[in-house]
Design an enzyme around this catalytic site. Structure first.
Site, PDB file in Angstrom:
ATOM      1  CE  LYS A   1       4.325   2.388  -5.287  1.00  0.00           C
ATOM      2  NZ  LYS A   1       2.970   2.789  -4.840  1.00  0.00           N
TER       3      LYS A   1
ATOM      4  CB  SER B   1       3.311   3.223  -1.035  1.00  0.00           C
ATOM      5  OG  SER B   1       2.427   3.027  -2.107  1.00  0.00           O
TER       6      SER B   1
ATOM      7  CB  SER C   1      -0.024   4.985  -2.663  1.00  0.00           C
ATOM      8  OG  SER C   1      -0.229   4.409  -1.387  1.00  0.00           O
TER       9      SER C   1
END
Lengths: 478, 100, 469
Positions: free
Chosen positions: C72, C147, C171
């Site tokens: 990420k 996210s 997330s």
């Protein structure tokens, strides 16, 4: 004494002391002063995204030591907080500090001001990190087109020491600060050099009607770069506020900066409301939980402090306040005093010696060893050399590696006290000045000194004055 | 709901947070803040008299870091990400002491 | 992952071949998905070649040496752009690796690219990314969640065999649920946060995303552990990737909190989760109805705390030392303009909210209050584990919603309804796929356990994986 008489002056100080650790407060960068800009930085102290702080154990130790030396209560539980504000020298845009639960509270410092003992309460001491350094392109921050930022100092460990509003005149404030600095040096937690930024002081001052218990509006004074500046700024502000109040005006609560050149405090640009720091507990650091045993060990390592030492010198060594104060203020001299004094010389003599020419020479050229000093003083004590000759030997000691005895011998400086050697010299001197001899015998007794001086000159100062006196009287009597 | 949050509040928050907002954004955030505040009122009713706040999800105790120096980054690397650097320093425009 | 490892081990494939295959998938899928912000083709192939060399010389760093991974884009990778999906960090290249990235490198995993996210990890759909939304591989008109939407989508679409995400309020778990993959939020402190761009330090955790429970457990084992650089990381705890155990759930007490099955829960989600629970019961588990009444306050508490911490953590982006600077005549204006230009609207919104709750006049009523309610929530959650071994709930109230569907930010925040509690109390939680709805959208089931009980979580997750798909 204060210039104003209708008002009581109330002063509180906020002092920042940089701790003498090897590495920074929250990272392992070096802390030394004077390195090229931005050469002692790492991702943590630069606050690069994703970095995390790590508390330096020694910083906590030194903070606790300072608290102990100032008679504070050391809190085994204390906590870190974030103080949020924007400024180019603050890499994370927040400072890690201790707001709600500081490391120490409720201490004090006692110190003399003109032979009167004062006591100033210390409200709290807490740990926090230093910000970076700004250099402005112009004369001051306000008329600079740009500023340059160096983060070497960012993250240096500090303790913030806050006094109660306990100080009542500017001179006392200066003396307090001097004594605080001395204390920090005694316990070895800081080199407290104002010029390097390892000691900083802001002051708060307010005036209240004489005898009233209601405090007046306080003004904060910043940008104090020396002890003198502290005293002068407070004097100026005291006068300014008294004039405002006497004129029926109201003192505005604000921060003012001290302008050294102009000799006045100036209002800092529109600092109306108190800034909102949005302080909240630091989530990246667990609370500090100190082991009482660890704190006890630190306490055991606190050395004899200045006031205690002063009292001991007066009491056990019979020194005057003045002499004792000198030794307390200059620990290296004091160490020498203790070492030399234990060799059986008179305490007064030793102190007088150290405070005399020795002090000046030692400051320029560094200290001599206790052995050599003792030997020198012993030579005078036993009469081998005179005081005057001792001065000569002293100078030589700083540039030569020889012992005092060796120097005396080398130069043939031993005192001449053999009448057999002195009588001829005296007779010669008297014979060379028959008119003066007659005038002396007629009653001009001040000429006596002239003859002694002549004999000393003729013997390169080596003649023993007592013997010269005796023999001279004898000769003149004839 | 709008009167829960003053427009002045929004402007003050924006200044504290160093965010330059357009008029439309101020309106939008005033609305959002009001919505949040109204929803958050619920929390204020909760009886928390018996508890301390949680700052750390799981409390960890570590040994503190030893006071040892480690190598810093070289100066050029430190400055390499800087938008404006000069002679070993980061450069910033005029610093004005501003009211919050 | 064992298959890939086996292939590498027996020289049936080289790391270079494997990485190349994934790169091809990426090239094919990216135009539709937009799961990656940066694909490091050259770097990944270089790392793959090194892995092959190591294997040839018999010094593989781990059984997984040479298997690529996606990371990420809020996790620092030295020299490789780490943008946090923000314009502000558009060209930011970190000078160091995050500890978890270090762990990956030590195991020999080539990093194939940085995945998309909501800007600075603030969001539940990846719509708040400055680099475009990541579409759900199961239905391109829908979000992949957030996210960590990029990581979940990449794994679901076969662009990477596994990935790292971060979870602050859900997330990892929510996008995993939306995309039909497995995602774990570890116990707070189990994985180092050093190098992970902070959103809310008291809530953030890095976690693994993969297609199977076992792969997720393997990845967790690679990143879990204490880190000297992170004062919030906990001491070493032994963790073994558990084996499948058929008898495992016999007698296992599963808490089913009634508050998670009320209004707002999509009917098909409820059906799938209840069906799964019934399956577990049939295998010997004991379902225990429990109450987690404090969940009512979870979202508001979470919002107060996450925005407060975020407003502080994002203050460092001022344009002085890095990032996109907008020139101005004075520093304060420079800060305000740079931040306004560099941050998207959701980031600004949260900073405004956070500033508000921390401001002097509101601190006590909002922030302090939320901290105290957090204590109540934590107690409530931990108390339940005295009655039961695990707690099972749906991961999200609905399956993936359409892109652009949530206009109101408050609505968006409700996505975290079932997941925020775990972050607030610090407990580990995993989302496992449990079927699809009538539209073919993946559904996820969440399993929670007490602190540092990841092994237990994985064992239960195995059961779900076997029985509930």
């Amino acid at each position: 004494m204060p210039l104003v008489t209708n008002f009581d002056t109330v002063i509180g100080l906020e002092i920042h002391v940089a701790l003498l650790t090897e590495s920074k407060f929250l990272c392992s960068c070096k802390t030394s002063f004077g390195a090229p800009p931005n050469s002692q930085c790492c991702p943590v102290c630069l606050g690069l995204p994703g970095t995390l702080p790590l508390i330096n154990e020694k910083a906590v130790e030194y903070g606790a030591k300072a608290g102990l030396a100032l008679g504070c209560e050391i809190h085994y539980f204390s906590r870190f907080d974030r103080k949020n504000y924007f400024y180019p020298d603050l890499p994370k845009a927040y400072q890690i500090t201790q707001d709600a639960f500081p490391l120490c509270t409720n201490g004090f410092l006692e110190y003399y001001v003109d032979d009167q003992l004062f006591r100033t309460e210390i409200t709290r001491i807490h740990l926090e990190e230093e910000a970076g350094k700004l250099i402005h392109s112009g004369q001051s921050i306000v008329d600079s087109e740009y500023s340059l930022v160096d983060y070497n100092r960012a993250g240096i460990p500090l303790i913030e020491i806050v006094t109660a509003p306990d100080i009542h005149h500017p001179k006392q404030a200066r003396l307090f600060l001097e004594q605080l600095r001395l204390l920090m040096r005694y316990i070895g937690v800081s080199d407290t050099k104002m010029e390097e930024g390892s000691l900083r002081c802001d002051a708060n001052i307010s005036l209240k009607p004489k005898g009233s218990s209601v405090l007046g509006t306080k003004v904060e004074i910043k940008n104090l770069n020396s002890f003198r500046a502290l005293e002068r700024a407070l004097e100026y502000e005291e006068l300014r506020q008294s004039q405002v109040l006497s004129g029926g005006g109201v003192v505005r609560q604000e921060s003012r900066t001290w302008d050294e050149r102009a000799g006045k405090t100036m209002s800092m640009r529109s600092k109306g409301d108190a800034p909102d720091y949005r302080i909240f507990p630091e989530p990246d650091l667990p609370p500090l939980n100190l082991d009482p045993v660890w704190v006890e060990l630190i306490a055991a390592n606190v050395p004899e402090l200045p006031l205690a030492r002063l009292r001991r010198l007066e009491r056990d060594y019979g020194l005057s306040r003045y002499d004792a104060t000198f030794l307390v203020n200059y620990p290296e001299f004091c160490e020498l005093f203790f070492q030399v004094a234990e060799r059986g010389l008179g305490y007064e003599d030793v102190v007088n010696f150290l405070m005399g020419d020795y002090a000046r020479l030692a400051r320029e050229k560094g200290h001599l060893s206790a052995e050599r000093i003792s030997e020198l003083l012993t030579l005078v004590d036993e009469g081998t050399i005179s005081q005057g000759q001792a001065k000569e030997v002293l100078s030589s000691l700083f540039s030569s590696g020889l012992s005092p005895r060796e120097i005396v011998q080398e130069r043939g400086l031993e005192v001449v006290d053999d009448p057999g050697r002195l009588e001829p010299v005296i007779r010669e001197v008297l014979a060379a000045n028959p008119d003066l001899v007659r005038r002396l015998q007629d009653g001009e007794t001040k000429l006596y000194g002239f003859f002694v001086g002549q004999v000393m000159r003729a013997t390169q100062g080596k003649a023993d004055p007592e013997v010269v006196h005796k023999l001279l009287r004898g000769e003149l009597g004839k | 709901m709008f009167d829960l949050i003053d427009r002045q509040d929004v402007i003050r928050m924006a200044r504290l947070a160093r965010l330059e907002l357009s008029e439309a954004e101020i309106d939008q955030y005033q609305q959002d803040l009001a919505g949040f505040v109204s929803s958050g009122r619920k929390l204020q009713q909760v009886d928390v008299s018996a508890v301390e706040g949680t700052s750390h999800a799981v409390v960890v105790t570590h040994e503190l870091r030893k006071d040892e120096v480690a190598e810093s980054l070289p100066q050029d690397l430190v400055l390499s990400t800087g938008p404006d650097v000069s002679d070993g320093f980061f450069r910033v425009p005029r610093i004005v002491e501003e009211q919050e | 992952m064992r298959q890939l490892a086996h292939m590498l081990d027996t020289r049936q494939a080289t790391s270079r071949e494997i990485v190349t295959r994934y790169l091809e998938q990426i090239a094919q899928q990216e135009p539709q998905l937009n799961a990656f912000i940066t694909v490091d083709e050259d770097g990944a192939l270089l790392q793959a070649e090194e892995a092959d060399r190591r294997r040839a010389e018999g010094r593989a760093l781990s059984p997984w040496d040479g298997i690529p991974i996606a990371v990420k884009d809020n996790i620092s990778t030295a020299g490789l752009k780490t943008t946090c999906a923000s314009r502000f960090l558009e060209n930011y290249r970190p000078l160091f690796d995050a500890t978890v990235v270090d762990n990956l490198r030590q195991a020999g995993l080539p990093i194939i690219g940085k995945t998309n996210l909501d800007e600075f990890a603030m969001g539940s759909s990846t719509e708040y990314s400055a680099y475009g939304v990541t579409r759900n591989p199961h239905d391109l008109s829908r979000v992949s969640g957030g996210s960590s939407g990029g990581s979940a989508a990449a794994v679901a679409a076969g662009e990477a065999p596994w990935a790292l995400g971060t979870d602050t309020g859900g997330s990892i778990r929510q996008p995993a649920s939306f995309c039909g993959v497995v995602g774990l939020k570890p116990t707070y402190g189990a994985v180092s946060r050093y190098g992970v761009v902070a959103l809310a330090p008291s809530l953030d955790q890095v976690g693994p995303v993969a297609t199977t429970v076992e792969d997720t457990a393997i990845l967790f084992s690679l990143i879990a552990g204490p880190d000297r650089r992170d004062a919030s990381s906990s001491e070493a705890r032994p963790f073994q990737v558990p084996r499948w155990d058929e008898q495992f759930v016999t007698g296992l007490k599963i808490g089913v909190p009634e508050e998670f099955f009320g209004e707002g829960l999509d009917q098909e989600v409820e059906q799938a989760v209840r069906k799964c629970l019934a399956e577990l019961e049939s295998r010997g588990a004991v379902l225990v109805p429990i109450s987690l009444a404090t969940n009512e306050y979870a979202i508001d508490t979470y919002l107060t705390l996450v925005t407060a911490e975020a407003s502080s953590c994002l203050a460092r982006y001022d344009g002085v030392r890095y990032g996109t600077r907008v020139a101005a005549a004075d520093s304060n204006t420079m800060f305000s303009k740079s931040r306004a230009a560099g941050f998207g609207s959701e980031v600004k919104r949260r900073i405004m909210l956070g500033t508000y709750v921390l401001s002097a006049s509101h601190y006590e009523a909002y922030y302090e209050q939320a901290q105290k309610v957090r204590t109540l929530i934590k107690r409530d959650v931990l108390a339940s584990f005295e009655e039961v071994d695990v707690v099972i709930t749906p991961t999200t109230p609905t399956p993936a919603f359409r892109i652009g569907a949530k206009r109101n930010p408050l609505e968006m925040y409700l996505s975290d309804l079932f997941t925020a509690m775990a972050n607030l109390s610090g407990i580990p939680a995993i989302s496992v796929p449990c079927g699809k709805d009538s539209k073919g959208l993946p559904l996820g089931i969440q399993i929670m356990a007490s602190h540092f009980q990841e092994e237990l979580l994985f064992k239960v997750a195995y059961m779900v994986e076997r029985g509930c798909l």
